[in-house]
Design an enzyme around this catalytic site. Structure first.
Site, mmCIF file in Angstrom:
data_model
loop_
_atom_site.group_PDB
_atom_site.id
_atom_site.type_symbol
_atom_site.label_atom_id
_atom_site.label_comp_id
_atom_site.label_asym_id
_atom_site.label_seq_id
_atom_site.Cartn_x
_atom_site.Cartn_y
_atom_site.Cartn_z
ATOM 1 N N CYS A 82 39.666 80.089 -42.608
ATOM 2 C CA CYS A 82 38.763 80.080 -43.796
ATOM 3 C C CYS A 82 37.457 81.234 -43.371
ATOM 4 O O CYS A 82 37.800 82.293 -43.238
ATOM 5 C CB CYS A 82 38.002 78.442 -43.901
ATOM 6 S SG CYS A 82 36.907 78.251 -45.312
ATOM 7 N N HIS A 175 41.944 75.106 -44.046
ATOM 8 C CA HIS A 175 41.869 74.481 -42.750
ATOM 9 C C HIS A 175 42.962 73.798 -42.341
ATOM 10 O O HIS A 175 43.164 72.504 -42.448
ATOM 11 C CB HIS A 175 40.719 73.380 -42.976
ATOM 12 C CG HIS A 175 39.328 74.230 -43.194
ATOM 13 N ND1 HIS A 175 38.387 74.460 -42.210
ATOM 14 C CD2 HIS A 175 38.591 74.486 -44.399
ATOM 15 C CE1 HIS A 175 37.335 75.064 -42.531
ATOM 16 N NE2 HIS A 175 37.537 75.148 -43.788
ATOM 17 N N GLU A 177 43.491 72.399 -39.361
ATOM 18 C CA GLU A 177 43.042 71.643 -38.283
ATOM 19 C C GLU A 177 42.657 70.293 -38.836
ATOM 20 O O GLU A 177 42.492 69.584 -38.074
ATOM 21 C CB GLU A 177 41.993 72.280 -37.266
ATOM 22 C CG GLU A 177 40.477 72.553 -38.603
ATOM 23 C CD GLU A 177 40.262 73.665 -39.199
ATOM 24 O OE1 GLU A 177 39.270 73.793 -39.779
ATOM 25 O OE2 GLU A 177 41.397 74.288 -39.724
#
Length: 195
Positions: A82, A175, A177
């Site tokens: 990002c 994202h 994660e």
């Protein structure tokens, strides 16, 4: 006995704790990086999402730009997600903010609109296998243009580019994660191991 990889996660702002947690699940020594001295001895670096202008200002304030750029020039693998992807780009449309200039990509900030326009989708990422990757887009950028040495890893159904690789540099507009799927982190670790 094998030596654990040591991956730094830029902890200036953004989703650094989530990246550290994902790396720890992959049995990697994950360390937050806030100061130039904390870059020593790393096998790779992740620049997480957050607010790109704020990250740029904090990196400038702590003299991280030249340190990270120098390490990347000496083959340190870097993964930007990002806002981290924005920080890695050579060009950012309509913006004069300082970037690391690591990847031959042109990015557009907030390409999908405001926070309320955030979304999740299943992405085909052949480099990760057949199963689609659950991608979370939050005020996400996208890659408008790639240089000749850049490999496109993922596109939305309409063809817009959202993940790419150039040598030891990896960038994703979303994202990884924030999902339970560790394949993007594992893919980055494979790049690190090959370095």
């Amino acid at each position: 006995m094998s030596i654990k990889l040591k991956i730094g996660v830029l902890a200036a702002q953004g989703a650094f704790a989530e990246h550290i947690a994902a790396l720890e699940k992959l049995d990697v020594e994950a360390v937050p990086v806030r100061l130039p001295g904390e870059l020593k001895g790393l096998d790779g670096l992740i620049i997480p999402g957050g607010e790109s202008t704020t990250i740029s200002l904090l990196m400038s304030g702590y003299n991280l730009f030249s340190e990270i750029a120098g390490l990347a020039a000496n083959d340190l693998p870097v993964f930007g997600t990002c806002a981290g992807m924005i920080m890695m780009a050579k060009n950012v449309q309509g913006n004069t903010m300082h970037t690391l200039n690591l990847m031959d990509i042109t990015v557009k900030r907030n390409a999908f609109g405001r926070q309320v326009d955030s979304f999740e989708t299943e992405l085909a990422v052949p480099a990760l296998g057949r199963e689609p990757f659950p991608a979370v887009f939050i005020r996400a950028p996208l890659i408008e243009k790639c240089g000749h040495s850049v490999e496109v890893l993922a596109q939305l159904d309409d063809g817009r580019i959202v993940a790419a690789r150039e040598g030891k540099m990896l960038a994703a507009a979303f994202h990884p994660e924030l999902t339970g799927d560790l394949r993007f982190h594992r893919y980055f670790l494979d790049i690190v191991k090959g370095a």
